[in-house]
Design a protein around this motif. Structure first.
Motif, short mmCIF file in Angstrom:
data_model
loop_
_atom_site.label_atom_id
_atom_site.label_comp_id
_atom_site.label_asym_id
_atom_site.label_seq_id
_atom_site.Cartn_x
_atom_site.Cartn_y
_atom_site.Cartn_z
N SER A 15 10.50 -12.83 7.50
CA SER A 15 11.22 -13.31 8.69
C SER A 15 10.27 -13.81 9.78
N GLU A 33 3.21 -16.86 2.90
CA GLU A 33 4.52 -16.55 2.34
C GLU A 33 4.71 -17.41 1.09
N GLY A 63 -0.14 -15.28 -1.97
CA GLY A 63 -1.03 -14.50 -1.10
C GLY A 63 -1.84 -13.44 -1.82
N ILE A 112 4.51 -10.52 -5.48
CA ILE A 112 4.58 -11.28 -6.72
C ILE A 112 3.52 -12.36 -6.74
N1 SAH Z 1 7.00 -8.52 7.26
C1 SAH Z 1 8.10 -9.24 6.70
C2 SAH Z 1 8.35 -8.67 5.33
C3 SAH Z 1 9.12 -9.56 4.46
S1 SAH Z 1 9.43 -8.90 2.84
C4 SAH Z 1 9.31 -9.08 7.58
O1 SAH Z 1 9.43 -8.02 8.20
O2 SAH Z 1 10.14 -9.98 7.65
C5 SAH Z 1 7.98 -9.36 1.96
C6 SAH Z 1 7.70 -10.82 1.86
O3 SAH Z 1 6.58 -10.98 0.99
C7 SAH Z 1 8.82 -11.64 1.24
O4 SAH Z 1 9.19 -12.66 2.12
C8 SAH Z 1 8.21 -12.20 -0.06
O5 SAH Z 1 8.65 -13.51 -0.38
C9 SAH Z 1 6.74 -12.19 0.29
N2 SAH Z 1 5.81 -12.19 -0.85
C10 SAH Z 1 5.90 -11.51 -2.02
N3 SAH Z 1 4.85 -11.81 -2.81
C11 SAH Z 1 4.07 -12.68 -2.12
C12 SAH Z 1 2.84 -13.34 -2.38
N4 SAH Z 1 2.16 -13.18 -3.53
N5 SAH Z 1 2.34 -14.15 -1.43
C13 SAH Z 1 2.98 -14.36 -0.27
N6 SAH Z 1 4.14 -13.76 0.05
C14 SAH Z 1 4.68 -12.92 -0.85
#
Ligand code: SAH
Length: 218
Positions: free
Chosen positions: A88, A106, A134, A207
């Motif tokens: 978010s 993201e 990431g 992921i």
């Molecule tokens: N801190 C954010 C957490 C979102 S949930 C908040 O409070 O809104 C975790 C997020 O990590 C998700 O949006 C998911 O798409 C992202 N994510 C998962 N694996 C990822 C990767 N390898 N690289 C980047 N983002 C990733």
């Protein structure tokens, strides 16, 4: 509705009562309008003690978890921070008030785009967001004074350790897909790594190439 009252209550009951003491973190949590980071139908729940859906099977983290992870970085103000999982953009906004620059990655373009809009609306201009995997960090901008990972990893990806500055801290959930331990890894002055287990937690899976291979179907 006056969200500032709900926000103050959130900070008192969920953050200060659970012993997050860093006054700068508390101040940032009082300032950032969390309700702008969730869809309009969920705004009245934005200050509740919970994570909430943000679409794409992802969640905005629980306020306490955001505060605890931020406090664990022990920020002073001049840092360059790598954040994995913009989601978010709420955690990104908190960090942006506390450090010099935030580099946030993201993997889902829709979420990155929405987060960018809200951060721009709040005039938080010290944030770079990129859409990428990431789990391999952000090599061009490394090393970082702190790395915060907001998704659960099966193990600590090597690149995070490689991209961590001396004295820097990495905070991330490590475990299986459903529950994890929040870990802090500090790169000490002699280059060695100190590992600490902070608390149990539940995050969506990280992921990518150096973590979980794919999302569950459905
Ligand atoms: N801190 C954010 C957490 C979102 S949930 C908040 O409070 O809104 C975790 C997020 O990590 C998700 O949006 C998911 O798409 C992202 N994510 C998962 N694996 C990822 C990767 N390898 N690289 C980047 N983002 C990733």
């Amino acid at each position: 509705m006056d969200y500032s009252i709900a926000r103050r209550r959130m900070v008192e009951q969920q953050i200060i009562a659970r012993e997050v003491e860093d006054p700068r973190v508390i101040d940032a949590m009082l300032q950032v309008p969390r309700h702008l980071f969730v869809e309009s139908g969920l705004q009245s729940h934005a200050y509740s003690d919970a994570s909430l859906p943000i679409g794409e099977k992802q969640t905005i983290s629980q306020p306490y978890m955001v505060a605890a992870m931020t406090a664990a970085l022990e920020l002073r103000g001049g840092e360059r921070i790598l954040e994995i999982g913009t989601g978010s953009g709420y955690q990104t906004a908190i960090l942006s008030l506390l450090v010099k620059r935030v580099y946030s990655i993201e993997r889902i373009p829709l979420l990155a785009g929405r987060a960018r809009k809200v951060l721009d609306q709040l005039c938080l201009s010290n944030v770079n967001i990129k859409v990428a995997d990431g789990t391999i960090g952000w090599q061009d901008q490394a090393p970082f004074d702190g790395i915060l990972v907001a998704a659960g990893a099966p193990d600590i990806p090597n690149e995070y350790l490689a991209q961590l500055e001396t004295g820097g801290r990495l905070v991330l959930p490590v475990g299986d897909r459903h529950q994890q331990i929040l870990m802090r890894v500090t790169r000490l002055e002699d280059g060695s790594l100190k590992r600490e287990q902070l608390m149990g937690c539940r995050f969506v899976p990280l992921i990518g190439e150096q973590a979980w291979k794919a999302d569950f179907p459905g």
